[in-house]
Motif scaffolding. Structure first.
Motif, PDB file in Angstrom:
ATOM      1  N   ALA A  73      41.068  47.983  38.848  1.00  0.00           N
ATOM      2  CA  ALA A  73      40.922  46.949  39.880  1.00  0.00           C
ATOM      3  C   ALA A  73      40.858  45.562  39.239  1.00  0.00           C
ATOM      4  O   ALA A  73      41.516  44.624  39.706  1.00  0.00           O
ATOM      5  N   LYS A  77      43.659  42.551  39.725  1.00  0.00           N
ATOM      6  CA  LYS A  77      43.260  41.195  40.153  1.00  0.00           C
ATOM      7  C   LYS A  77      43.765  40.168  39.139  1.00  0.00           C
ATOM      8  O   LYS A  77      44.234  39.091  39.509  1.00  0.00           O
ATOM      9  N   TRP A  78      43.684  40.506  37.856  1.00  0.00           N
ATOM     10  CA  TRP A  78      44.157  39.608  36.795  1.00  0.00           C
ATOM     11  C   TRP A  78      45.660  39.384  36.938  1.00  0.00           C
ATOM     12  O   TRP A  78      46.139  38.253  36.864  1.00  0.00           O
ATOM     13  N   GLY A  81      46.496  37.172  39.872  1.00  0.00           N
ATOM     14  CA  GLY A  81      46.093  35.784  39.705  1.00  0.00           C
ATOM     15  C   GLY A  81      46.876  35.013  38.662  1.00  0.00           C
ATOM     16  O   GLY A  81      46.686  33.810  38.512  1.00  0.00           O
ATOM     17  N   PRO A 108      44.271  49.275  44.063  1.00  0.00           N
ATOM     18  CA  PRO A 108      44.130  47.840  43.804  1.00  0.00           C
ATOM     19  C   PRO A 108      45.423  47.105  43.498  1.00  0.00           C
ATOM     20  O   PRO A 108      45.541  45.920  43.827  1.00  0.00           O
ATOM     21  N   PHE A 112      45.997  43.852  45.543  1.00  0.00           N
ATOM     22  CA  PHE A 112      45.986  42.530  44.918  1.00  0.00           C
ATOM     23  C   PHE A 112      47.385  41.990  44.625  1.00  0.00           C
ATOM     24  O   PHE A 112      47.703  40.854  44.963  1.00  0.00           O
TER      25      PHE A 112
END
Length: 170
Positions: A73, A77-78, A81, A108, A112
């Protein structure tokens, strides 16, 4: 169309089919090779495509579900982003790990990465033939009206070492 960067964790995936990429793996790659180029595709090399000829081996499932490498997760997210990343590609059947339903949030990478308007491609073959840097990835999906996914033709343009010389004998 964009530059491909290959993160090779095939040895780790061979030891642990539930191996997950974490933010430190992406950061370590950049320490070794420099920042991700603009509009790049991050390709996760796991060696999993060698299982492609056998559906049972490819899915690698048991009573708990499939066991295939993927992204945690925090790693998802990394990826989402990072403004330089256009997409993420894997050799496995899905962009999420086989056990992604047990993560928080579930699935995820779907949550994301796709939520950040980035792309995902799956079931890639011949990833073992790609250099870590120096290839351009072309992803050509079918234009399915109203669809949320599509079969795609994915291929890489790899510069030959001989073509990098600026003059004979260089």
């Amino acid at each position: 169309v964009g530059p491909a960067v290959v993160i090779d964790k095939s040895a780790e995936a061979a030891q642990d089919p539930d191996f997950l990429l974490e933010p430190e793996h992406f950061e370590q790659w950049q320490q070794e090779h420099g920042p991700f180029p603009e509009n790049c595709w991050v390709i996760f090399r796991t060696g999993w495509s060698a299982r492609g000829g056998n559906a049972v081996d490819f899915m690698n499932a048991d009573d708990a579900g499939p066991h295939t490498p993927g992204v945690s997760a925090a790693g998802a997210k990394w990826l989402a982003g990072n403004a330089s990343i256009s997409g993420f590609g894997v050799e496995t059947v899905g962009i999420d790990a086989g056990q992604a339903a047990t993560l928080d949030p579930m699935f995820p990478v779907h949550s994301f990465l796709l939520g950040a308007d980035k792309y995902g491609v799956t079931s890639l073959r011949n990833v073992d033939r790609l250099p870590v840097t120096g290839a351009t990835l072309v992803v050509a999906p079918l234009p399915i009206v109203g669809g949320t996914g599509s079969p795609s033709r994915v291929y890489a343009l790899v510069e030959s070492p001989a073509s990098t010389a600026s003059e004979p004998g260089a």
